[in-house]
Motif scaffolding. Structure first.
Motif, PDB file in Angstrom:
ATOM      1  N   GLN A   1      -4.722 -31.000  -6.741  1.00 35.40           N
ATOM      2  CA  GLN A   1      -3.370 -30.554  -7.075  1.00 35.40           C
ATOM      3  C   GLN A   1      -2.959 -31.067  -8.452  1.00 35.40           C
ATOM      4  OE1 GLN A   1      -0.330 -31.894  -4.368  1.00 35.40           O
ATOM      5  NE2 GLN A   1       1.245 -30.618  -5.301  1.00 35.40           N
ATOM      6  N   ALA A   2      -3.205 -32.333  -8.716  1.00 36.57           N
ATOM      7  CA  ALA A   2      -2.861 -32.916 -10.018  1.00 36.57           C
ATOM      8  C   ALA A   2      -3.632 -32.225 -11.141  1.00 36.57           C
ATOM      9  CB  ALA A   2      -3.147 -34.420 -10.016  1.00 36.57           C
ATOM     10  N   ASP A   3      -4.916 -31.989 -10.929  1.00 29.94           N
ATOM     11  CA  ASP A   3      -5.724 -31.336 -11.961  1.00 29.94           C
ATOM     12  C   ASP A   3      -5.233 -29.918 -12.241  1.00 29.94           C
ATOM     13  OD1 ASP A   3      -7.268 -33.597 -12.324  1.00 29.94           O
ATOM     14  OD2 ASP A   3      -8.857 -32.930 -10.951  1.00 29.94           O
ATOM     15  N   ALA A   4      -4.807 -29.202 -11.197  1.00 29.48           N
ATOM     16  CA  ALA A   4      -4.296 -27.843 -11.389  1.00 29.48           C
ATOM     17  C   ALA A   4      -2.986 -27.862 -12.169  1.00 29.48           C
ATOM     18  CB  ALA A   4      -4.103 -27.156 -10.036  1.00 29.48           C
ATOM     19  N   ILE A   5      -2.098 -28.778 -11.830  1.00 30.63           N
ATOM     20  CA  ILE A   5      -0.820 -28.894 -12.540  1.00 30.63           C
ATOM     21  C   ILE A   5      -1.062 -29.236 -14.002  1.00 30.63           C
ATOM     22  CG2 ILE A   5       1.259 -30.316 -12.743  1.00 30.63           C
ATOM     23  CD1 ILE A   5       1.162 -30.530  -9.627  1.00 30.63           C
ATOM     24  N   LEU A   6      -1.924 -30.219 -14.235  1.00 32.87           N
ATOM     25  CA  LEU A   6      -2.162 -30.664 -15.612  1.00 32.87           C
ATOM     26  C   LEU A   6      -2.945 -29.647 -16.428  1.00 32.87           C
ATOM     27  CD1 LEU A   6      -2.819 -34.440 -14.969  1.00 32.87           C
ATOM     28  CD2 LEU A   6      -0.741 -33.361 -15.859  1.00 32.87           C
ATOM     29  N   ALA A   7      -3.805 -28.868 -15.781  1.00 32.54           N
ATOM     30  CA  ALA A   7      -4.535 -27.820 -16.507  1.00 32.54           C
ATOM     31  C   ALA A   7      -3.555 -26.839 -17.134  1.00 32.54           C
ATOM     32  CB  ALA A   7      -5.499 -27.091 -15.573  1.00 32.54           C
ATOM     33  N   GLU A   8      -2.495 -26.515 -16.399  1.00 32.08           N
ATOM     34  CA  GLU A   8      -1.469 -25.613 -16.930  1.00 32.08           C
ATOM     35  C   GLU A   8      -0.678 -26.290 -18.050  1.00 32.08           C
ATOM     36  OE1 GLU A   8       1.140 -22.502 -17.660  1.00 32.08           O
ATOM     37  OE2 GLU A   8      -0.799 -22.503 -16.647  1.00 32.08           O
TER      38      GLU A   8
ATOM     39  N   ALA B   1      -1.013 -39.180 -18.006  1.00 35.00           N
ATOM     40  CA  ALA B   1      -0.273 -38.177 -17.233  1.00 35.00           C
ATOM     41  C   ALA B   1      -0.888 -37.999 -15.850  1.00 35.00           C
ATOM     42  CB  ALA B   1      -0.238 -36.845 -17.985  1.00 35.00           C
ATOM     43  N   ARG B   2      -2.213 -37.983 -15.772  1.00 32.08           N
ATOM     44  CA  ARG B   2      -2.897 -37.803 -14.491  1.00 32.08           C
ATOM     45  C   ARG B   2      -2.642 -38.985 -13.566  1.00 32.08           C
ATOM     46  NH1 ARG B   2      -7.868 -38.245 -11.678  1.00 32.08           N
ATOM     47  NH2 ARG B   2      -8.476 -36.260 -10.710  1.00 32.08           N
ATOM     48  N   THR B   3      -2.733 -40.188 -14.112  1.00 35.76           N
ATOM     49  CA  THR B   3      -2.473 -41.386 -13.319  1.00 35.76           C
ATOM     50  C   THR B   3      -1.047 -41.375 -12.778  1.00 35.76           C
ATOM     51  OG1 THR B   3      -4.080 -42.666 -14.582  1.00 35.76           O
ATOM     52  CG2 THR B   3      -2.406 -43.913 -13.380  1.00 35.76           C
ATOM     53  N   GLN B   4      -0.082 -41.065 -13.635  1.00 38.94           N
ATOM     54  CA  GLN B   4       1.321 -41.031 -13.217  1.00 38.94           C
ATOM     55  C   GLN B   4       1.564 -39.961 -12.158  1.00 38.94           C
ATOM     56  OE1 GLN B   4       3.890 -43.117 -14.126  1.00 38.94           O
ATOM     57  NE2 GLN B   4       2.273 -44.329 -15.061  1.00 38.94           N
ATOM     58  N   LEU B   5       0.983 -38.793 -12.346  1.00 35.65           N
ATOM     59  CA  LEU B   5       1.168 -37.704 -11.392  1.00 35.65           C
ATOM     60  C   LEU B   5       0.554 -38.050 -10.038  1.00 35.65           C
ATOM     61  CD1 LEU B   5       2.183 -34.904 -10.701  1.00 35.65           C
ATOM     62  CD2 LEU B   5       0.145 -33.961 -11.814  1.00 35.65           C
ATOM     63  N   LEU B   6      -0.624 -38.629 -10.028  1.00 37.54           N
ATOM     64  CA  LEU B   6      -1.254 -39.038  -8.769  1.00 37.54           C
ATOM     65  C   LEU B   6      -0.434 -40.118  -8.073  1.00 37.54           C
ATOM     66  CD1 LEU B   6      -5.004 -38.995  -9.796  1.00 37.54           C
ATOM     67  CD2 LEU B   6      -3.881 -37.472  -8.153  1.00 37.54           C
ATOM     68  N   ASP B   7       0.108 -41.067  -8.838  1.00 38.07           N
ATOM     69  CA  ASP B   7       0.970 -42.095  -8.244  1.00 38.07           C
ATOM     70  C   ASP B   7       2.196 -41.445  -7.602  1.00 38.07           C
ATOM     71  OD1 ASP B   7      -0.725 -44.111  -9.032  1.00 38.07           O
ATOM     72  OD2 ASP B   7       0.545 -44.821 -10.672  1.00 38.07           O
ATOM     73  N   GLU B   8       2.783 -40.476  -8.304  1.00 40.82           N
ATOM     74  CA  GLU B   8       3.955 -39.795  -7.763  1.00 40.82           C
ATOM     75  C   GLU B   8       3.611 -39.035  -6.481  1.00 40.82           C
ATOM     76  OE1 GLU B   8       6.991 -36.195  -8.906  1.00 40.82           O
ATOM     77  OE2 GLU B   8       6.089 -37.332 -10.547  1.00 40.82           O
ATOM     78  N   LEU B   9       2.482 -38.342  -6.477  1.00 40.02           N
ATOM     79  CA  LEU B   9       2.072 -37.617  -5.276  1.00 40.02           C
ATOM     80  C   LEU B   9       1.878 -38.569  -4.098  1.00 40.02           C
ATOM     81  CD1 LEU B   9      -0.447 -35.028  -6.772  1.00 40.02           C
ATOM     82  CD2 LEU B   9       1.852 -34.571  -5.901  1.00 40.02           C
ATOM     83  N   MET B  10       1.295 -39.724  -4.355  1.00 42.02           N
ATOM     84  CA  MET B  10       1.078 -40.685  -3.271  1.00 42.02           C
ATOM     85  C   MET B  10       2.402 -41.266  -2.789  1.00 42.02           C
ATOM     86  SD  MET B  10      -2.540 -42.589  -4.033  1.00 42.02           S
ATOM     87  CE  MET B  10      -2.070 -43.333  -5.572  1.00 42.02           C
ATOM     88  N   ARG B  11       3.330 -41.522  -3.700  1.00 42.13           N
ATOM     89  CA  ARG B  11       4.630 -42.077  -3.310  1.00 42.13           C
ATOM     90  C   ARG B  11       5.457 -41.066  -2.522  1.00 42.13           C
ATOM     91  NH1 ARG B  11       4.455 -44.695  -8.447  1.00 42.13           N
ATOM     92  NH2 ARG B  11       4.332 -46.927  -8.105  1.00 42.13           N
TER      93      ARG B  11
END
Length: 110
Positions: A66-73, A92-102
């Motif tokens: 999911q993170a990779d798809a969002i960031l690819a765009e 950006a990827r690290t932050q997005l993954l942290d947010e998804l986990m939270r």
């Protein structure tokens, strides 16, 4: 957000992506006013309810996809192979993954 004739342009609560921002700019709209209602404010306060991530918490493969798809765009026009974009993408990827986990997605331990 509505135009002069009352037609809905941007629904309430929508997170503006690059595409919507470009459209707004093409219509001559360079600023928007964000109005926060009580319901939104209550939802924001829930961010405090999310515990800090455990040191060994890891994103699921689904979260990574999911993170990779969002960031690819978001990074579609960028050369990610060199400085500084490679570092910006990584952050950006690290932050997005942290947010998804939270946000309550199931995380797996190492």
């Amino acid at each position: 957000m509505h135009d002069r004739s009352g037609r809905l342009l941007i629904p309430a609560g929508m997170v503006l992506q690059d595409k919507q921002i470009r459209v707004l700019l093409s219509w001559g709209i360079s600023t928007v006013e964000i109005v926060e209602d009580e319901h939104a404010a209550a939802n924001d306060s829930r961010d405090d309810e999310f515990p800090d991530l455990a040191a060994d918490a890891r994103p699921t493969p689904e979260m990574e996809e999911q993170a990779d798809a969002i960031l690819a765009e978001r990074f579609r026009h960028c050369d990610l192979t060199g400085y500084p974009m490679d570092g910006i993408y990584s952050i950006a990827r690290t932050q997005l993954l942290d947010e998804l986990m939270r946000r309550g997605h199931k995380a797996r331990s190492a």
